[in-house]
Scaffold this motif. Structure first.
Motif, mmCIF file in Angstrom:
data_model
loop_
_atom_site.group_PDB
_atom_site.id
_atom_site.type_symbol
_atom_site.label_atom_id
_atom_site.label_comp_id
_atom_site.label_asym_id
_atom_site.label_seq_id
_atom_site.Cartn_x
_atom_site.Cartn_y
_atom_site.Cartn_z
ATOM 1 N N ALA A 45 -2.387 -4.446 3.753
ATOM 2 C CA ALA A 45 -1.507 -5.343 4.476
ATOM 3 C C ALA A 45 -0.142 -4.167 4.391
ATOM 4 N N VAL A 46 -0.114 -3.742 5.488
ATOM 5 C CA VAL A 46 1.111 -2.796 5.247
ATOM 6 C C VAL A 46 2.178 -3.145 6.277
ATOM 7 N N GLN B 220 2.300 4.797 13.380
ATOM 8 C CA GLN B 220 1.616 5.829 12.542
ATOM 9 C C GLN B 220 0.753 5.161 11.489
ATOM 10 N N ASN B 221 1.145 4.252 10.798
ATOM 11 C CA ASN B 221 0.015 3.583 10.088
ATOM 12 C C ASN B 221 -1.405 2.999 10.344
ATOM 13 N N PHE C 87 3.054 10.556 4.105
ATOM 14 C CA PHE C 87 2.264 10.288 2.905
ATOM 15 C C PHE C 87 1.758 8.774 2.886
ATOM 16 N N ALA C 88 2.268 8.032 4.260
ATOM 17 C CA ALA C 88 1.819 6.756 4.284
ATOM 18 C C ALA C 88 0.530 6.931 4.820
ATOM 19 N N SER D 170 5.736 -2.515 8.558
ATOM 20 C CA SER D 170 6.687 -1.678 9.104
ATOM 21 C C SER D 170 7.068 -2.471 10.332
ATOM 22 N N PRO E 218 0.811 -1.053 0.033
ATOM 23 C CA PRO E 218 -0.120 0.042 -0.079
ATOM 24 C C PRO E 218 0.802 1.189 0.047
ATOM 25 N N LEU E 219 2.183 1.222 0.217
ATOM 26 C CA LEU E 219 3.104 2.199 0.383
ATOM 27 C C LEU E 219 4.037 2.175 -0.807
ATOM 28 N N GLY E 220 3.759 1.217 -1.782
ATOM 29 C CA GLY E 220 4.668 0.699 -2.909
ATOM 30 C C GLY E 220 5.952 0.007 -2.403
ATOM 31 N N ARG F 262 6.785 3.954 12.991
ATOM 32 C CA ARG F 262 5.937 3.908 11.845
ATOM 33 C C ARG F 262 4.704 3.050 11.832
ATOM 34 N N ASN G 27 9.341 -0.977 12.175
ATOM 35 C CA ASN G 27 9.515 0.140 13.079
ATOM 36 C C ASN G 27 8.707 0.643 14.042
HETATM 37 P P1 A2P Z 1 10.143 0.157 7.767
HETATM 38 O O1 A2P Z 1 9.751 -1.472 8.172
HETATM 39 O O2 A2P Z 1 11.661 0.225 8.107
HETATM 40 O O3 A2P Z 1 9.460 1.074 8.536
HETATM 41 P P2 A2P Z 1 4.499 -1.759 2.043
HETATM 42 O O4 A2P Z 1 3.854 -1.704 3.119
HETATM 43 O O5 A2P Z 1 4.003 -0.903 0.859
HETATM 44 O O6 A2P Z 1 5.168 -3.025 1.421
HETATM 45 O O7 A2P Z 1 5.877 -0.793 2.198
HETATM 46 C C1 A2P Z 1 6.787 -1.491 3.336
HETATM 47 C C2 A2P Z 1 8.130 -0.430 3.267
HETATM 48 O O8 A2P Z 1 7.771 0.731 3.801
HETATM 49 C C3 A2P Z 1 8.861 -0.984 4.485
HETATM 50 O O9 A2P Z 1 10.337 -0.949 3.832
HETATM 51 C C4 A2P Z 1 8.872 0.027 5.683
HETATM 52 O O10 A2P Z 1 10.073 0.408 6.334
HETATM 53 C C5 A2P Z 1 8.360 1.124 4.802
HETATM 54 N N1 A2P Z 1 7.212 1.843 5.904
HETATM 55 C C6 A2P Z 1 6.337 1.346 6.367
HETATM 56 N N2 A2P Z 1 5.454 2.283 6.998
HETATM 57 C C7 A2P Z 1 6.013 3.667 6.608
HETATM 58 C C8 A2P Z 1 5.984 4.775 7.099
HETATM 59 N N3 A2P Z 1 5.021 5.196 7.758
HETATM 60 N N4 A2P Z 1 6.654 5.710 6.537
HETATM 61 C C9 A2P Z 1 7.788 5.404 5.831
HETATM 62 N N5 A2P Z 1 8.022 4.447 5.478
HETATM 63 C C10 A2P Z 1 7.354 3.488 5.744
#
Ligand code: A2P
Length: 315
Positions: free
Chosen positions: A262-263, A273-274, A246-247, A265, A216-218, A270, A267
């Protein structure tokens, strides 16, 4: 943050109804199994209850260990508070290999049942072939009808509450619906502002199939991912207006469209935040801006470039 802050959607599955939290926690990662386990525990603490894995991710075992530890620590009172999705890999996309595959998945997770079991890709790869991406010789014909019957058996045996698919076009869903006794509850596909899939979304909504957006975040940083969502100027502009990231804009936009996500992170900040997207809304002109975002499909080839009709020309 309590779990109740992530709303549920009701999955239609034959005569039964099962609730799925609209935001799931992705575990497709190159991180170590220990990092996955720690991330899942942290995610449970901040309020995630829906976890997405797959036999191919290598995250079933650490997810299972985290669930056992969360129960031990009292972070959750019972396994029933969680929604666990896993997926059948292409090397098991054969009618006689589905039951062994779900049993293996349940063993890896140390669970008695899944909430959702998905066909990962509409492709069959000869069993035992691991070289990746798959060569033309590795492929063989996909018996969707036979595989779906075995998926239905998984549900009828109580091994999973719901069944569904991933990476299915409208055309393949139409075919599946023509013979399914139990219709798919979910189609999990790539979806974000840079790959909006309006036709597929409309089709699934008309058929009562819930879309779960992967990447969902590319998927910035992932092998298959890009920075297109992260770096998009229009999304940055919208995020600035709302004082969000942006997320959060991407996830909120999907949520407002009726799409689940299904997002991923690992961290703590983050991952928190999501899921902080339920107490504000996008404006009408945000939609107009997002409609202008340049489109780009990341997972065009899936696990092989040798399937010409993977998306049936719909993209
Ligand atoms: P990280 O695990 O270090 O947070 P997607 O869900 O589209 O597959 O994207 C996953 C990627 O986006 C992971 O590399 C994750 O890194 C990063 N990511 C997840 N949430 C955020 C956020 N809120 N801001 C920036 N990057 C994010």
């Amino acid at each position: 943050m309590s779990a109740s802050k992530i709303p549920d959607v009701v999955l239609q599955s034959s005569s039964s109804h099962h609730k799925m939290p609209v935001i799931g926690f992705g575990t497709a990662s190159t991180s170590s199994t220990n990092d996955t386990k720690e991330a899942v525990l942290e995610a449970i603490k901040v309020g995630y209850r829906h976890f997405d894995t797959a036999s191919i991710y290598g995250s079933e075992e650490p997810l299972g260990e985290a669930i056992a530890e969360a129960l031990q620590l009292g972070l959750i009172a019972s396994r029933d508070e969680l929604f666990i999705t896993s997926k059948l890999w292409c090397t098991h996309n054969f009618p006689h290999l589905v039951l062994p595959a779900i049993h293996k998945t349940l063993q890896s997770l140390n669970l008695e049942y899944l909430d959702l079991y998905l066909i990962h890709w509409p492709i069959s790869v000869k069993p035992g072939i691991w070289e990746f991406p798959y060569s033309e010789e590795a492929l063989t014909s996909f018996d969707l009808k036979g595989v779906w019957k075995a998926m239905e058996e998984c549900k009828n045996l109580g091994l999973t509450k719901c069944i569904g698919v991933s990476n299915f076009s409208c055309n393949k869903l139409e075919k599946l619906l023509s013979f399914a006794t139990i219709p798919p509850s979910v189609n999990q596909v790539e979806m974000n502002p840079t790959w909006q899939q309006k036709k597929l979304l409309q089709y699934c909504q008309a058929k009562g199939i819930i879309i779960t957006a992967y990447s969902p975040l590319g998927a910035p940083g992932a092998m298959w991912g890009s920075n297109n969502v992260l770096d998009n100027e229009l999304l940055k502009e919208i995020a600035k207006t709302h004082g969000k990231s942006f997320a959060q804009v991407s996830i909120r936009w999907l949520y407002e469209l009726g799409v689940t996500v299904a997002v991923k992170s690992y961290n703590k900040e983050r991952m928190k935040q999501n899921i902080e997207i339920f107490d504000w809304s996008l404006f009408k002109d945000d939609y107009e801006k997002i409609a202008q975002v340049q489109q780009h499909q990341m997972c065009k080839n899936g696990p092989t470039k040798f399937i010409a009709d993977l998306w049936d020309g719909e993209n």
